[in-house]
Design an enzyme around this catalytic site. Sequence first.
Site, mmCIF file in Angstrom:
data_model
loop_
_atom_site.group_PDB
_atom_site.id
_atom_site.type_symbol
_atom_site.label_atom_id
_atom_site.label_comp_id
_atom_site.label_asym_id
_atom_site.label_seq_id
_atom_site.Cartn_x
_atom_site.Cartn_y
_atom_site.Cartn_z
ATOM 1 N N CYS A 50 0.826 -1.209 0.000
ATOM 2 C CA CYS A 50 0.000 0.000 0.000
ATOM 3 C C CYS A 50 0.861 1.261 0.000
ATOM 4 O O CYS A 50 0.636 2.180 -0.775
ATOM 5 C CB CYS A 50 -0.932 0.014 1.203
ATOM 6 N N HIS A 51 1.850 1.303 0.868
ATOM 7 C CA HIS A 51 2.703 2.491 0.964
ATOM 8 C C HIS A 51 4.177 2.141 0.993
ATOM 9 O O HIS A 51 5.013 2.999 1.225
ATOM 10 C CB HIS A 51 2.322 3.316 2.194
ATOM 11 N N GLY A 52 4.511 0.863 0.831
ATOM 12 C CA GLY A 52 5.910 0.479 0.675
ATOM 13 C C GLY A 52 6.690 0.252 1.956
ATOM 14 O O GLY A 52 7.883 0.535 2.008
#
Length: 190
Positions: free
Chosen positions: A154-156
């Site tokens: 999702c955001h790494g």
Amino acid sequence: MAHDAGDANRRDFLMVASGAFLAVGGAAALWPLIDQMNPDAGAQALASIDVDVSSLAEGAAMTVMWRGKPVFIRHRTTAEIEAARTVSLDELPDGYARSAFADDDAPASDENRVKSGEEKWLVLIGICTHLGCIPKGQRLGDNRGEFKGWFCPCHGSHYDTSGRIRKGPAAENLPVPPYTFSGDARITIG
């Protein structure tokens, strides 16, 4: 008007009997109201769960639900354990163990995140500490990120083989819930 002693004794007896009847009746009427505040059988069953990990091969992982949260259990390989233990604590964005069985200020070493003598078993609450996503890495074909642990696409956020945040926006390590071993192949969580 004169009262004799027999009337006083009878009146006292009626007062005590009435008071006792009211106390017992009141307690009997209140008991169901008080008892309904106890957790139901479903909630009590979720307080702790017993997981059979005998079929979990080395390098494999499983997910169980505990208190409405996914719990990751990984049977780590020797290489995964060594990779987790050779990391300098200075490299870790979150320096705290976040483990239910370590002090709040315990360092985030791999030793503080697993049970002594059971290093091959890693147990984590599988919720990304950034925004609450479920990181990938439980299945053998999943992308496990740069540090071969878990990866939140999702955001790494990248986690290592000890569940510690190594890269990305997540600020904390994956928390370790309370657990015990009950036999060679059973873990009790909670």
